[in-house]
Design a protein around this motif. Structure first.
Motif, PDB file in Angstrom:
ATOM      1  N   LEU A 102       0.832  -1.204   0.000  1.00 28.43           N
ATOM      2  CA  LEU A 102       0.000   0.000   0.000  1.00 28.43           C
ATOM      3  C   LEU A 102       0.869   1.257   0.000  1.00 28.43           C
ATOM      4  N   LEU A 103       1.912   1.255   0.808  1.00 31.19           N
ATOM      5  CA  LEU A 103       2.799   2.419   0.880  1.00 31.19           C
ATOM      6  C   LEU A 103       3.504   2.648  -0.449  1.00 31.19           C
ATOM      7  N   ASN A 104       3.872   1.572  -1.109  1.00 33.05           N
ATOM      8  CA  ASN A 104       4.500   1.703  -2.427  1.00 33.05           C
ATOM      9  C   ASN A 104       3.527   2.324  -3.423  1.00 33.05           C
ATOM     10  N   LEU A 105       2.304   1.818  -3.440  1.00 31.56           N
ATOM     11  CA  LEU A 105       1.294   2.375  -4.346  1.00 31.56           C
ATOM     12  C   LEU A 105       1.023   3.849  -4.036  1.00 31.56           C
ATOM     13  N   ALA A 106       1.012   4.194  -2.752  1.00 33.31           N
ATOM     14  CA  ALA A 106       0.704   5.564  -2.334  1.00 33.31           C
ATOM     15  C   ALA A 106       1.787   6.560  -2.738  1.00 33.31           C
ATOM     16  N   GLN A 107       2.946   6.069  -3.140  1.00 29.82           N
ATOM     17  CA  GLN A 107       3.993   6.976  -3.616  1.00 29.82           C
ATOM     18  C   GLN A 107       3.645   7.551  -4.983  1.00 29.82           C
ATOM     19  N   GLY A 108       2.830   6.817  -5.738  1.00 28.04           N
ATOM     20  CA  GLY A 108       2.450   7.304  -7.061  1.00 28.04           C
ATOM     21  C   GLY A 108       3.621   7.425  -8.012  1.00 28.04           C
ATOM     22  N   THR A 109       4.503   6.420  -8.004  1.00 28.44           N
ATOM     23  CA  THR A 109       5.718   6.480  -8.823  1.00 28.44           C
ATOM     24  C   THR A 109       5.747   5.394  -9.905  1.00 28.44           C
ATOM     25  N   ARG A 110       4.597   4.893 -10.292  1.00 29.20           N
ATOM     26  CA  ARG A 110       4.566   3.884 -11.345  1.00 29.20           C
ATOM     27  C   ARG A 110       5.065   4.479 -12.672  1.00 29.20           C
ATOM     28  N   GLN A 111       5.874   3.714 -13.389  1.00 28.92           N
ATOM     29  CA  GLN A 111       6.306   4.141 -14.715  1.00 28.92           C
ATOM     30  C   GLN A 111       5.080   4.302 -15.612  1.00 28.92           C
ATOM     31  N   GLU A 112       5.140   5.265 -16.499  1.00 35.49           N
ATOM     32  CA  GLU A 112       4.005   5.515 -17.389  1.00 35.49           C
ATOM     33  C   GLU A 112       4.468   5.496 -18.843  1.00 35.49           C
ATOM     34  N   GLY A 113       3.747   4.735 -19.676  1.00 36.24           N
ATOM     35  CA  GLY A 113       4.024   4.707 -21.100  1.00 36.24           C
ATOM     36  C   GLY A 113       5.366   4.122 -21.469  1.00 36.24           C
ATOM     37  N   TYR A 114       5.930   3.303 -20.593  1.00 39.06           N
ATOM     38  CA  TYR A 114       7.256   2.728 -20.866  1.00 39.06           C
ATOM     39  C   TYR A 114       7.155   1.212 -20.851  1.00 39.06           C
ATOM     40  N   ALA A 115       7.761   0.582 -21.837  1.00 40.24           N
ATOM     41  CA  ALA A 115       7.787  -0.877 -21.889  1.00 40.24           C
ATOM     42  C   ALA A 115       9.123  -1.343 -22.449  1.00 40.24           C
ATOM     43  N   ASP A 116       9.677  -2.372 -21.842  1.00 38.33           N
ATOM     44  CA  ASP A 116      10.961  -2.936 -22.254  1.00 38.33           C
ATOM     45  C   ASP A 116      10.802  -4.445 -22.435  1.00 38.33           C
ATOM     46  N   PRO A 117      10.559  -4.885 -23.667  1.00 36.03           N
ATOM     47  CA  PRO A 117      10.350  -6.322 -23.893  1.00 36.03           C
ATOM     48  C   PRO A 117      11.495  -7.187 -23.384  1.00 36.03           C
ATOM     49  N   ALA A 118      12.709  -6.661 -23.428  1.00 35.54           N
ATOM     50  CA  ALA A 118      13.864  -7.444 -22.982  1.00 35.54           C
ATOM     51  C   ALA A 118      13.818  -7.721 -21.483  1.00 35.54           C
ATOM     52  N   MET A 119      13.143  -6.826 -20.738  1.00 39.41           N
ATOM     53  CA  MET A 119      13.055  -6.991 -19.290  1.00 39.41           C
ATOM     54  C   MET A 119      11.864  -7.842 -18.865  1.00 39.41           C
ATOM     55  N   ALA A 120      10.906  -8.047 -19.758  1.00 39.75           N
ATOM     56  CA  ALA A 120       9.662  -8.716 -19.379  1.00 39.75           C
ATOM     57  C   ALA A 120       9.898 -10.124 -18.867  1.00 39.75           C
ATOM     58  N   ALA A 121      10.729 -10.897 -19.567  1.00 37.21           N
ATOM     59  CA  ALA A 121      11.007 -12.271 -19.136  1.00 37.21           C
ATOM     60  C   ALA A 121      11.729 -12.283 -17.795  1.00 37.21           C
ATOM     61  N   GLN A 122      12.635 -11.333 -17.599  1.00 35.04           N
ATOM     62  CA  GLN A 122      13.367 -11.253 -16.333  1.00 35.04           C
ATOM     63  C   GLN A 122      12.421 -10.917 -15.179  1.00 35.04           C
ATOM     64  N   ASP A 123      11.527  -9.949 -15.401  1.00 30.76           N
ATOM     65  CA  ASP A 123      10.542  -9.593 -14.371  1.00 30.76           C
ATOM     66  C   ASP A 123       9.622 -10.776 -14.075  1.00 30.76           C
ATOM     67  N   ALA A 124       9.228 -11.492 -15.126  1.00 32.96           N
ATOM     68  CA  ALA A 124       8.344 -12.646 -14.952  1.00 32.96           C
ATOM     69  C   ALA A 124       9.027 -13.720 -14.113  1.00 32.96           C
ATOM     70  N   MET A 125      10.314 -13.911 -14.328  1.00 31.23           N
ATOM     71  CA  MET A 125      11.052 -14.905 -13.543  1.00 31.23           C
ATOM     72  C   MET A 125      11.100 -14.503 -12.069  1.00 31.23           C
ATOM     73  N   VAL A 126      11.250 -13.215 -11.805  1.00 37.38           N
ATOM     74  CA  VAL A 126      11.235 -12.732 -10.422  1.00 37.38           C
ATOM     75  C   VAL A 126       9.887 -13.041  -9.778  1.00 37.38           C
ATOM     76  N   LEU A 127       8.803 -12.811 -10.509  1.00 35.34           N
ATOM     77  CA  LEU A 127       7.466 -13.113  -9.984  1.00 35.34           C
ATOM     78  C   LEU A 127       7.307 -14.615  -9.745  1.00 35.34           C
ATOM     79  N   TRP A 128       7.790 -15.417 -10.658  1.00 35.96           N
ATOM     80  CA  TRP A 128       7.689 -16.866 -10.531  1.00 35.96           C
ATOM     81  C   TRP A 128       8.458 -17.357  -9.301  1.00 35.96           C
ATOM     82  N   GLU A 129       9.664 -16.834  -9.115  1.00 39.15           N
ATOM     83  CA  GLU A 129      10.460 -17.220  -7.945  1.00 39.15           C
ATOM     84  C   GLU A 129       9.778 -16.773  -6.660  1.00 39.15           C
ATOM     85  N   ALA A 130       9.145 -15.599  -6.705  1.00 41.89           N
ATOM     86  CA  ALA A 130       8.447 -15.094  -5.511  1.00 41.89           C
ATOM     87  C   ALA A 130       7.278 -15.993  -5.137  1.00 41.89           C
ATOM     88  N   CYS A 131       6.600 -16.547  -6.143  1.00 46.09           N
ATOM     89  CA  CYS A 131       5.486 -17.450  -5.877  1.00 46.09           C
ATOM     90  C   CYS A 131       5.975 -18.817  -5.407  1.00 46.09           C
TER      91      CYS A 131
END
Length: 271
Positions: A102-131
């Motif tokens: 909640l505190l992270n969301l309340a900072q209002g610092t989400r990236q906007e209009g930016y996408a990096d396909p090269a990072m998507a698989a890496q981010d997905a792996m982080v989520l998978w490991e977290a689960c």
């Protein structure tokens, strides 16, 4: 503008008159409609945290769905109305990774209009490991991605997650986590995919599963009334086979029913 004209014509405060003259849920609707969107969000967050029990679902609905600009305006309104910052109140009224997210969301610092396909698989792996591992460190990494990456980036991350795990991200979150932390993560994912569908789901849940939970229904209808309520109505009908107006008529009555229907109505014929 109406409130200003009311004061000029009658020398009285319309908001005060509404509070004094009306009662129950009808009053909640009429008073709520008098707040600008950011002030209404601030009002709802304050009351969600300052009552006898914290209303976690209110915090989830608002903070998981608002843009950076909306969060900034909300925080300004919160400070102006209650003479305190939002983040310290969240910190004192919640706990654990739910609080951190909640505190992270309340900072209002989400990236906007930016996408990096090269990072998507890496981010997905982080989520998978977290689960899979579910340590405190992995939970922090998970919420950092969900709270800070752009919606465009997260769309690609969720697809890569499906490719890596063979599982939808929501199903994985529900299997691995529980409580309000799980509900908040799921809400973020649903809002990334389609905010209107998320709020249609929340309204259906409030009407049918929670026995017409008035606070939730009023909050969502007022907050989304000038944003995407018509789209929410469409998603509701598509997903549940009955119109939102039909269900409101079935469960509400009197002036309260008329007020809710008036908010929902897109035109006179609808109403």
């Amino acid at each position: 503008m109406i409130a200003e004209a009311y004061r000029n014509m009658y020398g009285k405060d319309l908001l005060i008159d509404l509070k004094e003259s009306l009662s129950h849920h009808f009053k909640e609707v009429m008073v709520g409609l008098m707040y600008p969107p950011a002030s209404y969000d601030a009002h709802e967050l304050w009351h969600a945290m300052k009552g006898a029990d914290t209303e976690e679902n209110c915090l989830i609905d608002i903070l998981a769905s608002r843009s950076n600009g909306e969060i900034f305006q909300m925080k300004e309104a919160y400070l102006l109305q209650y003479n305190t910052d939002l983040s310290p109140d969240i910190y004192s009224e919640t706990s654990g990774h739910f609080r951190d997210t909640l505190l992270n969301l309340a900072q209002g610092t989400r990236q906007e209009g930016y996408a990096d396909p090269a990072m998507a698989a890496q981010d997905a792996m982080v989520l998978w490991e977290a689960c899979q591992q579910k340590t405190g460190e992995h939970k922090t990494r998970l919420q950092m991605i969900l709270c800070n990456k752009s919606y465009q980036q997260l769309w690609m991350v969720f697809q890569e997650f499906q490719n890596i795990s063979g599982q939808d991200i929501i199903d994985a979150i529900k299997e691995c986590y529980d409580g309000y932390f799980q509900e908040l993560l799921v809400a973020i994912v649903l809002c990334v995919r389609d905010k209107a569908s998320y709020f249609a789901y929340r309204l259906y849940n409030a009407i049918h599963d929670l026995g017409f939970h008035n606070k939730t229904i009023i909050r969502i209808l007022i907050a989304r009334s000038e944003i995407d309520l018509m789209t929410i109505r469409q998603r509701y009908k598509e997903r549940y086979g009955k119109s939102l107006l039909h269900d409101i008529r079935h469960f509400a009555s009197g002036h309260y029913e008329k007020a809710l229907l008036a908010i929902c109505a897109g035109d006179a014929e609808d109403y």
